[in-house]
Design a protein around this motif. Structure first.
Motif, short mmCIF file in Angstrom:
data_model
loop_
_atom_site.label_atom_id
_atom_site.label_comp_id
_atom_site.label_asym_id
_atom_site.label_seq_id
_atom_site.Cartn_x
_atom_site.Cartn_y
_atom_site.Cartn_z
N LEU A 1 0.83 -1.21 0.00
CA LEU A 1 0.00 0.00 0.00
C LEU A 1 0.86 1.26 0.00
O LEU A 1 0.57 2.23 -0.70
N SER A 2 1.95 1.20 0.78
CA SER A 2 2.86 2.35 0.83
C SER A 2 3.52 2.58 -0.52
O SER A 2 3.63 3.71 -1.00
N LEU A 3 3.95 1.44 -1.14
CA LEU A 3 4.59 1.56 -2.46
C LEU A 3 3.59 2.07 -3.50
O LEU A 3 3.96 2.88 -4.36
N LEU B 1 3.97 5.28 -5.60
CA LEU B 1 3.92 5.22 -7.06
C LEU B 1 2.88 6.20 -7.60
O LEU B 1 3.13 6.90 -8.59
N GLU B 2 1.71 6.24 -6.96
CA GLU B 2 0.68 7.19 -7.38
C GLU B 2 1.18 8.62 -7.25
O GLU B 2 0.91 9.47 -8.11
N ARG B 3 1.92 8.88 -6.15
CA ARG B 3 2.47 10.22 -5.96
C ARG B 3 3.46 10.57 -7.08
O ARG B 3 3.43 11.66 -7.65
N ARG B 4 4.31 9.57 -7.41
CA ARG B 4 5.29 9.81 -8.47
C ARG B 4 4.61 9.99 -9.82
O ARG B 4 5.03 10.83 -10.63
N VAL B 5 3.58 9.17 -10.06
CA VAL B 5 2.84 9.30 -11.32
C VAL B 5 2.21 10.68 -11.41
O VAL B 5 2.23 11.33 -12.47
N GLN B 6 1.64 11.13 -10.28
CA GLN B 6 1.02 12.45 -10.26
C GLN B 6 2.06 13.54 -10.51
O GLN B 6 1.83 14.49 -11.28
N GLU B 7 3.23 13.37 -9.85
CA GLU B 7 4.30 14.34 -10.07
C GLU B 7 4.76 14.32 -11.52
O GLU B 7 4.98 15.38 -12.12
N ARG B 8 4.89 13.08 -12.07
CA ARG B 8 5.32 12.97 -13.46
C ARG B 8 4.28 13.56 -14.41
O ARG B 8 4.63 14.25 -15.38
N ARG C 1 -4.35 7.06 -22.17
CA ARG C 1 -3.75 7.68 -23.36
C ARG C 1 -2.24 7.51 -23.40
O ARG C 1 -1.61 7.90 -24.38
N GLU C 2 -1.62 6.96 -22.34
CA GLU C 2 -0.19 6.69 -22.39
C GLU C 2 0.13 5.47 -21.53
O GLU C 2 -0.68 5.04 -20.71
N ALA C 3 1.30 4.90 -21.76
CA ALA C 3 1.62 3.56 -21.25
C ALA C 3 1.64 3.49 -19.73
O ALA C 3 1.07 2.57 -19.13
N MET C 4 2.29 4.44 -19.07
CA MET C 4 2.42 4.39 -17.60
C MET C 4 1.05 4.42 -16.94
O MET C 4 0.76 3.64 -16.04
N THR C 5 0.19 5.34 -17.40
CA THR C 5 -1.17 5.41 -16.85
C THR C 5 -1.92 4.11 -17.11
O THR C 5 -2.64 3.60 -16.24
N GLY C 6 -1.75 3.55 -18.31
CA GLY C 6 -2.42 2.29 -18.65
C GLY C 6 -1.99 1.14 -17.76
O GLY C 6 -2.82 0.34 -17.32
N MET C 7 -0.68 1.04 -17.48
CA MET C 7 -0.19 -0.06 -16.63
C MET C 7 -0.71 0.08 -15.21
O MET C 7 -1.07 -0.92 -14.57
N GLU C 8 -0.76 1.29 -14.71
CA GLU C 8 -1.31 1.51 -13.37
C GLU C 8 -2.79 1.14 -13.32
O GLU C 8 -3.28 0.51 -12.38
N LEU C 9 -3.53 1.54 -14.37
CA LEU C 9 -4.95 1.21 -14.44
C LEU C 9 -5.15 -0.30 -14.52
O LEU C 9 -6.07 -0.86 -13.92
N ALA C 10 -4.27 -0.99 -15.23
CA ALA C 10 -4.36 -2.45 -15.33
C ALA C 10 -4.19 -3.11 -13.97
O ALA C 10 -4.89 -4.07 -13.63
N LYS C 11 -3.26 -2.60 -13.15
CA LYS C 11 -3.03 -3.17 -11.83
C LYS C 11 -4.22 -2.95 -10.90
O LYS C 11 -4.54 -3.79 -10.08
#
Length: 658
Positions: free
Chosen positions: A261-263, A267-274, A569-579
């Motif tokens: 959960l922490s990771l 990861l969500e924080r990093r994705v948001q920052e990215r 619309r992009e790979a990183m968001t798609g992989m997170e959505l898949a998980k």
């Protein structure tokens, strides 16, 4: 032959002892017997050998049946004990039986002796088997990596037995635990106590099994997580006996879950920052493009305007040499303007700023207009240009300006790379079954080597050939073609041989996916999977595609076909959505901004959770080796654009049923 019986006879009369032994022999048994009449004699006999049964007189001068029974109990042995006496009252017999005597016989009525002995031997064997089973069970319980406990029927919060693992896991001995009825409650974590007690009380009330996870405090203050399950055991008649439960230490799992959960949060924080960084970069890029467009176009406007004025002799007549210079300035300026426009177009497409203006277009008129734009170039090289349009291919839903741009780019290249006197043309065909239109620009020019095919659609690439060095170009034309075809949900295919010519085929969808009546027309085609849109547990399809038009077309069709569709619309968001969403199938575009689809597929396949998930690759570049590259990356299947929705739905069905 019945077995040999070892019998200890507690009797002060030898004759009576022999009479009893003789009666047993008449019952078919061999008898090894010994007579004792004192406590010390009985203790010695019990210590000396193993006895099958003890037969005792009730009253003797120095001993009695009750004293003999007490001596047996003190020894810790479980041996059937039968009293054989002369005359005795009923009350005395009842008292003896309550004291632990197994049976009571009268000496002058020994007909029941053999049945009584056999019954007691069976009962003794049953007790022995039960003790062995209980011993094995206890050994098993004590070796299990969990705590086993028993509680009374009417009070699950009290404990009557707890296995030794309590000391290993929590640091408390079983004796400490059992000494205090409320010990368990006092060791519950304060934040969990109320919920745990409520669950226990509910199970007590209903008799239903309990299952819960909670924390307890160990002796050293450490917090230990338990998964606790308890069930009410009943006898053969269904009457409740006691609660039996197990507590499994799940601290490691809970710590792992907390870490995950922490990771995930990190990861969500990093994705948001990215994402924020990307948005900031896009804004900066937009500002740069706007600034560059202004800064470059302003001086170009002056250069082109003044060169045009000079060519028209506004500032006075020019000699022949000056006119050549002015013409060179004008041509170079226009070439630079074309380069700027191409760069800006490509940048806008890649940043998602280009929105297609889809409308119903007369394909013949577009083709004729595109040919008119290159006719002068072809005429100078004395080239033969042809147009061939298949009957029935008339109107198509596209962005007319962008389609002209696609065709003019391809036709211009055909003129450029075809020698003087060569031939080139545009051929248009339709496929009603697959609902697609193919526009092929062909020539009999210099051709393209197989090694160069893979580089064709990359920006600023110009192939190393004699004609390409002679002809000016930005190296952006084919890159723009590929991007604009992709925006339409189509694909580009190339076939070429050195010194024989090239064929560039643009394939576009032949159905108005963006039209207002698209839903009605798609329904009329019958292209539907046998899934009701209102059905529960509909398969989830994750579409990772960066073009809005293609996303809308595929999403609308699959939703009407009964699927749940998620998009990214992009790979990183798609992989997170898949998980997070755990889709049943992924549609992965290969040409994605940032991380491409091939790398995204590789990363998904590296995760055990997605190792077998169907992933269908979508690509607009139908180049040699594309299919092999997609499958090597881990794709389950491969589809080229434009996507045939009917074929795509069939492919999804096939993969979901595997």
């Amino acid at each position: 032959m019945k077995p040999l019986l070892h019998i200890l006879i507690v009797e002060d009369w030898v004759d009576d002892a022999e009479l009893i032994a003789q009666e047993i022999r008449r019952g078919g048994y061999e008898v090894d017997w010994e007579r004792v009449e004192t406590k010390s004699g009985m203790q010695a006999a019990l210590a000396r050998q193993k006895w099958d049964i003890i037969l005792s007189d009730y009253s003797m001068p120095q001993f009695s049946a009750l004293s003999a029974l007490a001596t047996l109990k003190d020894s810790g042995l479980d041996i059937p004990f039968i009293v054989i006496s002369g005359t005795i009252g009923e009350e005395t017999a009842v008292a003896a039986l309550k004291g632990g005597v197994h049976d009571f016989l009268v000496k002058d009525k020994l007909a029941r002796l053999i049945p009584a002995i056999e019954r007691e031997l069976r009962d003794a064997e049953a007790r022995r088997s039960q003790r062995e089973a209980e011993t094995k069970y206890q050994l098993l319980v004590e070796r299990l990596p969990m705590i086993v406990y028993l509680s009374p029927v009417d009070n699950m919060r009290h404990t009557t037995y707890v296995s030794p693992q309590i000391q290993t896991i929590l640091g408390y001995s079983p004796e400490e635990w059992l000494a205090d009825p409320n010990f368990w409650q006092t060791r519950l974590h304060p934040n969990d106590r109320e919920g745990v007690i409520h669950t226990v009380e509910e199970s007590e009330r209903t008799g239903e099994p309990s299952s819960m996870e909670y924390r307890m405090l160990a002796r050293d203050g450490k917090v230990v997580w338990f998964h606790d399950q308890a069930v009410l055991l009943r006898d053969d008649k269904g009457q409740p006996l006691y609660w039996q439960g197990i507590k499994v230490d799940v601290t490691t799992r809970k710590q792992a879950e907390a870490e995950i959960l922490s990771l995930n949060a990190e990861l969500e924080r990093r994705v948001q920052e990215r994402t924020t960084e990307l948005e900031r970069a896009l804004r900066t890029k937009d500002e740069f493009l706007a600034s560059m467009s202004h800064e470059l176009r302003t001086p170009l406007n002056a250069i082109l305007g003044l060169s045009e004025s000079l060519a028209e002799h506004v500032a006075g007549p020019l000699n022949e040499k000056q006119q050549r210079y002015v013409k060179t300035i004008s041509e170079s300026g226009n070439h630079l303007l074309s380069l700027i426009n191409d760069i800006l177009d490509l940048a806008r497409i890649e940043s998602g700023q280009v929105v297609l203006n889809i409308s119903e277009v007369d394909l013949r008129q577009v083709c004729q207009a595109s040919l008119r734009m290159i006719n002068q170039m072809a005429h100078k090289k004395e080239q033969e240009v042809s147009l061939e349009i298949e009957d029935g291919v008339d109107f198509i839903w596209v962005d007319e300006r962008r389609l002209k741009q696609i065709l003019v780019n391809l036709l211009s290249n055909a003129v450029k790379f075809t020698p003087t006197g060569g031939r080139l043309g545009l051929k248009v065909q339709g496929d009603l079954n697959e609902k697609r239109v193919m526009l092929t620009v062909w020539d009999n020019g210099i051709g393209i080597s197989e090694n160069d095919l893979a580089r064709l659609f990359k920006p600023f690439v110009q192939l190393n050939s004699g004609l390409s060095r002679e002809a000016s170009g930005t190296g952006l034309g084919l890159a723009l073609v590929a991007q604009m075809v992709r925006l339409h949900g189509g694909s580009v295919d190339v076939k070429s041989q050195i010194n024989e010519g090239s064929r560039f085929t643009v394939t576009l969808p032949w159905e108005p996916a963006m039209a207002t009546d698209a839903e009605l027309r798609m329904k009329s085609t019958g292209k539907f999977r046998a899934i009701r849109p209102e059905a529960k547990d509909r398969p989830i399809i994750l579409l990772i595609e960066d073009t809005k038009e293609a996303t809308a077309m595929v999403t609308d069709y699959l939703q009407m076909a009964g699927y749940q569709v998620l998009t990214a619309r992009e790979a990183m968001t798609g992989m997170e959505l898949a998980k997070r969403a755990r889709p049943d199938l992924i549609l992965m575009d290969i040409q994605l901004p940032g991380m491409d689809g091939l790398e995204a597929i590789r990363r998904l396949r590296a995760d055990p959770e997605f190792r077998t998930l169907p992933i269908i690759a979508l690509t607009a570049l139908a180049m040699p080796g594309d299919r092999e590259r997609c499958l090597a990356a881990g794709a389950t299947d491969y589809v080229t654009k434009p996507i045939s929705l009917k074929r795509l739905a069939a492919m999804i069905d096939e993969n979901l049923l595997m």
